[in-house]
Each structure stands twice: as structure tokens, then as C-alpha cells.
Motif scaffolding. Structure first.
Motif, PDB file in Angstrom:
ATOM      1  N   ALA A 164       7.620   1.186 -18.337  1.00  0.00           N
ATOM      2  CA  ALA A 164       6.485   0.348 -17.947  1.00  0.00           C
ATOM      3  C   ALA A 164       5.798   0.889 -16.698  1.00  0.00           C
ATOM      4  CB  ALA A 164       6.958  -1.086 -17.713  1.00  0.00           C
ATOM      5  N   VAL A 165       6.596   1.431 -15.769  1.00  0.00           N
ATOM      6  CA  VAL A 165       6.042   1.899 -14.493  1.00  0.00           C
ATOM      7  C   VAL A 165       5.623   3.362 -14.553  1.00  0.00           C
ATOM      8  CG1 VAL A 165       6.527   2.235 -12.033  1.00  0.00           C
ATOM      9  CG2 VAL A 165       7.411   0.223 -13.207  1.00  0.00           C
ATOM     10  N   LEU A 166       6.457   4.214 -15.166  1.00  0.00           N
ATOM     11  CA  LEU A 166       6.223   5.659 -15.135  1.00  0.00           C
ATOM     12  C   LEU A 166       6.013   6.267 -16.511  1.00  0.00           C
ATOM     13  CD1 LEU A 166       8.938   6.661 -12.483  1.00  0.00           C
ATOM     14  CD2 LEU A 166       6.514   6.171 -12.098  1.00  0.00           C
ATOM     15  N   GLY A 167       5.907   5.433 -17.530  1.00  0.00           N
ATOM     16  CA  GLY A 167       5.706   5.926 -18.889  1.00  0.00           C
ATOM     17  C   GLY A 167       4.248   6.138 -19.221  1.00  0.00           C
ATOM     18  N   SER A 168       3.985   6.486 -20.471  1.00  0.00           N
ATOM     19  CA  SER A 168       2.625   6.841 -20.891  1.00  0.00           C
ATOM     20  C   SER A 168       1.674   5.652 -20.896  1.00  0.00           C
ATOM     21  CB  SER A 168       2.673   7.462 -22.294  1.00  0.00           C
ATOM     22  OG  SER A 168       3.271   6.562 -23.220  1.00  0.00           O
ATOM     23  N   ASN A 169       2.227   4.443 -20.920  1.00  0.00           N
ATOM     24  CA  ASN A 169       1.367   3.256 -20.956  1.00  0.00           C
ATOM     25  C   ASN A 169       0.747   2.936 -19.600  1.00  0.00           C
ATOM     26  OD1 ASN A 169       1.810   2.802 -23.699  1.00  0.00           O
ATOM     27  ND2 ASN A 169       3.670   1.609 -23.300  1.00  0.00           N
ATOM     28  N   ASN A 170       1.232   3.569 -18.544  1.00  0.00           N
ATOM     29  CA  ASN A 170       0.672   3.334 -17.216  1.00  0.00           C
ATOM     30  C   ASN A 170      -0.140   4.568 -16.804  1.00  0.00           C
ATOM     31  OD1 ASN A 170       0.006   2.689 -14.614  1.00  0.00           O
ATOM     32  ND2 ASN A 170       2.104   2.518 -13.865  1.00  0.00           N
ATOM     33  N   PRO A 171      -1.483   4.496 -16.848  1.00  0.00           N
ATOM     34  CA  PRO A 171      -2.301   5.671 -16.521  1.00  0.00           C
ATOM     35  C   PRO A 171      -2.209   6.080 -15.054  1.00  0.00           C
ATOM     36  CG  PRO A 171      -3.679   3.724 -16.781  1.00  0.00           C
ATOM     37  CD  PRO A 171      -2.298   3.328 -17.221  1.00  0.00           C
ATOM     38  N   PHE A 172      -1.699   5.173 -14.222  1.00  0.00           N
ATOM     39  CA  PHE A 172      -1.590   5.473 -12.794  1.00  0.00           C
ATOM     40  C   PHE A 172      -0.171   5.861 -12.385  1.00  0.00           C
ATOM     41  CE2 PHE A 172      -5.026   2.322 -13.288  1.00  0.00           C
ATOM     42  CZ  PHE A 172      -6.090   3.079 -12.814  1.00  0.00           C
ATOM     43  N   GLY A 173       0.676   6.161 -13.384  1.00  0.00           N
ATOM     44  CA  GLY A 173       2.062   6.501 -13.089  1.00  0.00           C
ATOM     45  C   GLY A 173       2.193   7.730 -12.204  1.00  0.00           C
ATOM     46  N   VAL A 180      -0.015   8.939 -10.010  1.00  0.00           N
ATOM     47  CA  VAL A 180      -0.454   8.595  -8.651  1.00  0.00           C
ATOM     48  C   VAL A 180       0.624   7.788  -7.936  1.00  0.00           C
ATOM     49  CG1 VAL A 180      -2.196   7.387  -7.273  1.00  0.00           C
ATOM     50  CG2 VAL A 180      -2.875   8.637  -9.340  1.00  0.00           C
ATOM     51  N   LEU A 181       1.186   6.827  -8.644  1.00  0.00           N
ATOM     52  CA  LEU A 181       2.229   5.977  -8.056  1.00  0.00           C
ATOM     53  C   LEU A 181       3.450   6.801  -7.675  1.00  0.00           C
ATOM     54  CD1 LEU A 181       3.248   3.137  -7.354  1.00  0.00           C
ATOM     55  CD2 LEU A 181       4.060   2.925  -9.710  1.00  0.00           C
ATOM     56  N   GLY A 223       6.761   9.291  -3.454  1.00  0.00           N
ATOM     57  CA  GLY A 223       7.511  10.455  -3.005  1.00  0.00           C
ATOM     58  C   GLY A 223       7.153  10.924  -1.615  1.00  0.00           C
ATOM     59  N   ILE A 224       5.900  10.724  -1.184  1.00  0.00           N
ATOM     60  CA  ILE A 224       5.434  11.270   0.091  1.00  0.00           C
ATOM     61  C   ILE A 224       6.262  10.796   1.288  1.00  0.00           C
ATOM     62  CG2 ILE A 224       3.514  11.233   1.746  1.00  0.00           C
ATOM     63  CD1 ILE A 224       1.620  11.563  -0.618  1.00  0.00           C
ATOM     64  N   PRO A 225       6.526   9.477   1.457  1.00  0.00           N
ATOM     65  CA  PRO A 225       7.264   9.067   2.663  1.00  0.00           C
ATOM     66  C   PRO A 225       8.761   9.352   2.616  1.00  0.00           C
ATOM     67  CG  PRO A 225       6.807   7.152   1.303  1.00  0.00           C
ATOM     68  CD  PRO A 225       6.100   8.316   0.670  1.00  0.00           C
ATOM     69  N   MET A 226       9.263   9.841   1.483  1.00  0.00           N
ATOM     70  CA  MET A 226      10.685  10.108   1.370  1.00  0.00           C
ATOM     71  C   MET A 226      11.012  11.476   1.954  1.00  0.00           C
ATOM     72  SD  MET A 226      11.419   8.651  -2.469  1.00  0.00           S
ATOM     73  CE  MET A 226      13.179   8.932  -2.325  1.00  0.00           C
ATOM     74  N   TYR A 227      12.310  11.726   2.186  1.00  0.00           N
ATOM     75  CA  TYR A 227      12.729  13.053   2.640  1.00  0.00           C
ATOM     76  C   TYR A 227      13.976  13.470   1.886  1.00  0.00           C
ATOM     77  CZ  TYR A 227      14.419  16.977   5.317  1.00  0.00           C
ATOM     78  OH  TYR A 227      14.859  18.218   5.669  1.00  0.00           O
ATOM     79  N   ALA A 228      13.841  14.568   1.186  1.00  0.00           N
ATOM     80  CA  ALA A 228      14.982  15.168   0.481  1.00  0.00           C
ATOM     81  C   ALA A 228      14.579  16.593   0.172  1.00  0.00           C
ATOM     82  CB  ALA A 228      15.308  14.391  -0.797  1.00  0.00           C
ATOM     83  N   PHE A 287       6.507  13.430  -8.587  1.00  0.00           N
ATOM     84  CA  PHE A 287       7.405  12.797  -7.617  1.00  0.00           C
ATOM     85  C   PHE A 287       8.224  13.853  -6.876  1.00  0.00           C
ATOM     86  CE2 PHE A 287      11.814  11.353  -6.932  1.00  0.00           C
ATOM     87  CZ  PHE A 287      11.591  10.370  -5.966  1.00  0.00           C
ATOM     88  N   MET A 288       8.769  14.811  -7.609  1.00  0.00           N
ATOM     89  CA  MET A 288       9.584  15.859  -6.997  1.00  0.00           C
ATOM     90  C   MET A 288       8.766  16.696  -6.014  1.00  0.00           C
ATOM     91  SD  MET A 288      11.726  17.168 -10.320  1.00  0.00           S
ATOM     92  CE  MET A 288      12.320  18.593  -9.427  1.00  0.00           C
TER      93      MET A 288
END
Length: 337
Positions: free
Chosen positions: A240-249, A251-252, A257-262, A287-288
């Protein structure tokens, strides 16, 4: 041809993917009475397998890359880059980033050194983008999970982002937005002593120990999150969040990913679990890329070297490039997976 295909699949699944290790861990856990088809047992199996697999591959790759890197100290790298001009300099700089440190924070000191030495700003930014995003380690680990086609295309598009980003910064003549203490520093050209083979081996061993100590916490956290996603979060939520049905996946995923650190080794287990749960490939790779290239700590470090306008341009170029790549991967996912 069939023999080559069979040999390659064996190499990818059993050598890189270490599926024999996953089966061995599963059989061992089952033998002591743990149900590996359940959430708890499945999470334990996922955690042990991924930690051991990444550790083995990581240590081997750090040793190999560090041995190669011993031939390219900063002074020699600077001389190599100084021989090229125009877009070729950006390409060589991006390629050089593939054999340098594994995270953005450790790449920034080299970026500062190259800039202080008088290398063109766009060339140094191509290095800064490619170093954390694309390296030999990411190629091998991605290959072990997603296959050769995904790994190679990921590396190629990462290099393209680095070259295009550096070239654009060069064309915009952003030198005045480098902090004064960087632009006014005089480069010191110090010849590095020639190392013997035994000294290079020792250097590589030392790098294995020091780098592994740094990245181990991120591996454990990343694999832990991956195990949680793999066995506890319903696939319908991920889709629902990151699949093909969400066109903004895409961007989201990039913004998350930007504020994370790894580093790449901590994000791959998360990516593996997300793909298993139905997230789109391009969304996962976005995301990576965002985590490894635009982490908040590295941006804070970079701000010490460049002024806000240049930092904002760097973040914008990388973010837009990552998002475009994510959507392209989603469109052509059927060709890659």
C-alpha cells in the motif's frame, strides 16, 4: 551455454547468496525445536543468516578493496584526476569513488582534501556522490540478493548520477560557495612511500578490523529491521505504501531515507525484506541511495566545507536524480527481476 548459465546461477546462489548457509541455519534451528515457519523462528533465521552472510562478504570485500586502495593514496589519486579534463575528469572521479570508503562521512575528508588541492569542484563532487552510493561492495552484495542485472544497472545509474551531478555543479561555477578555509588552503603534494606486498596485506587486514567495527552496529540494526519487516509486517501494508498502487512511493522512500544514517551494508537487509513483501524495486533502490548518499550526519559535515547554497544544490541534484532513477527502475522492473 547452459553449462555457463548453471555455473553462474550456482555462483550467485551458493557463493554470493550463500543459500546453503540459510538452509543449514534453518535445519539447525528446527533440530533444536524452533519453528522456522513461524514469526519468531523465521525472524531468528533471517537475522542469523543475513548477519553471517554480510559479515563474510563484507570482510572479504574490505580486504580486497583496501588492498587495491593501497595503490591509490590521496596524493596519487589527485595526480590521476589532474590528468583528465571536462566530463572525462568527472567519469574518472566517479570511478575512483568506487574503491574508496564505504560511507559518505568517511568520503567527505577526501573530498575536502581534493578540493583544497585545487581539483575542479565538479570533479570532487562526482567523487563525493559516487563514493558512498556506488562501490565494489554494493555491486557484490546487491548481486547476492537481487541478481547480476539489478546490481550492474544500479552501479551504472549511480555513476551516471555522480557524473551528471558533478558536471552540473561545474557548469554553474559554484566555487565561490566553498568555505574560505577550503578554497584558500594550499595543497601539499607528498609522495607516499612504496609499500611492500606484506605491508599492503597488513594495511588491508587493519582496514578490515577498523571498518568492520564501524559498520557492525548498522549491520545489526539493518538486519534487525529487515527481520521485523520480513516476518512481522503484513505484505499488504508494504504494498500500500511502497507498491505500484502508490505513485508517490519513490518520493516517499527517498524522503524517508535522507534523514537516516547507515551504509550500503546496513540498508541491503532492509531492501531485501521490502522486496520480499512486495515493494517496487525502484522504490527500494531510491531508499538505499538516499540513505547512503544524503544522510543527515554527512550533510552536517559537508556544511562545514561548503556554503548553504552549494549544499542545497548538491542535495537537490542528488534527490532529483535518485527519484528519477527510482521511477525508471519501477517502469523496467519486469526486465530486471
Amino acid at each position: 551455454m547452459q553449462i555457463l548459465k548453471t555455473a553462474w546461477l550456482f555462483f550467485q546462489d551458493q557463493i554470493l547468496g550463500m543459500k546453503w548457509l540459510n538452509a543449514l541455519i534453518g535445519n539447525t534451528l528446527s533440530a533444536i525445536g524452533l519453528d522456522i515457519t513461524g514469526r519468531v523462528g523465521g525472524s531468528i533465521q533471517f537475522f542469523i543468516y543475513d548477519v553471517l552472510k554480510i559479515t563474510v562478504l563484507l570482510c572479504f570485500l574490505i580486504f580486497l578493496i583496501s588492498y587495491i586502495q593501497s595503490y591509490f593514496p590521496p596524493e596519487r589519486s589527485k595526480r590521476i584526476l589532474g590528468k583528465f579534463h571536462g566530463v572525462w575528469a568527472n567519469i574518472v572521479s566517479a570511478l575512483l569513488g568506487t574503491v574508496t570508503p564505504f560511507c559518505s562521512c568517511s568520503s567527505i575528508p577526501l573530498f575536502i582534501g581534493f578540493t583544497s588541492a585545487g581539483l575542479p569542484l565538479g570533479v570532487t563532487f562526482s567523487f563525493l556522490i559516487s563514493s558512498p552510493m556506488v562501490d565494489l561492495g554494493s555491486l557484490v552484495l546487491l548481486m547476492s540478493i537481487f541478481g547480476a542485472k539489478v546490481a550492474v544497472v544500479y552501479v551504472v545509474v549511480g555513476l551516471i548520477i555522480a557524473v551528471v551531478g558533478g558536471t552540473l555543479i561545474e557548469k554553474l561555477h559554484m566555487e565561490k560557495y566553498v568555505e574560505d578555509f577550503i578554497s584558500s588552503a594550499s595543497g601539499v603534494d607528498i609522495e607516499s612511500p612504496d609499500l611492500t606486498k606484506s605491508e599492503r596485506v597488513q594495511y588491508a587486514k587493519d582496514q578490515v578490523v577498523s571498518t568492520f567495527k564501524k559498520v557492525l552496529p548498522y549491520i545489526l540494526v539493518g538486519v534487525g529491521i529487515g527481520a521485523l519487516i520480513h516476518n512481522w509486517i503484513p505484505g499488504s501494508w508494504i504494498e500500500a505504501v511502497l507498491g505500484s498502487n502508490n505513485p508517490f512511493g519513490v518520493v516517499l522512500a527517498t524522503l524517508i531515507g535522507i534523514p537516516m544514517y547507515a551504509d550500503i551494508f546496513g540498508t541491503i537487509p532492509v531492501a531485501e525484506a521490502l522486496l520480499f513483501k512486495g515493494a517496487q524495486l525502484g522504490t527500494i533502490l531510491s531508499f538505499m541511495m538516499a540513505v547512503t548518499t544524503l544522510s543527515l550526519p554527512s550533510m552536517i559535515m559537508l556544511r562545514k566545507a561548503v556554503k548553504p547554497k552549494l549544499l542545497a544544490l548538491f542535495i537537490t541534484i542528488c534527490t532529483v536524480g535518485i527519484i528519477i532513477v527510482g521511477y525508471l527502475f519501477n517502469v523496467f522492473q519486469y526486465l530486471l527481476v
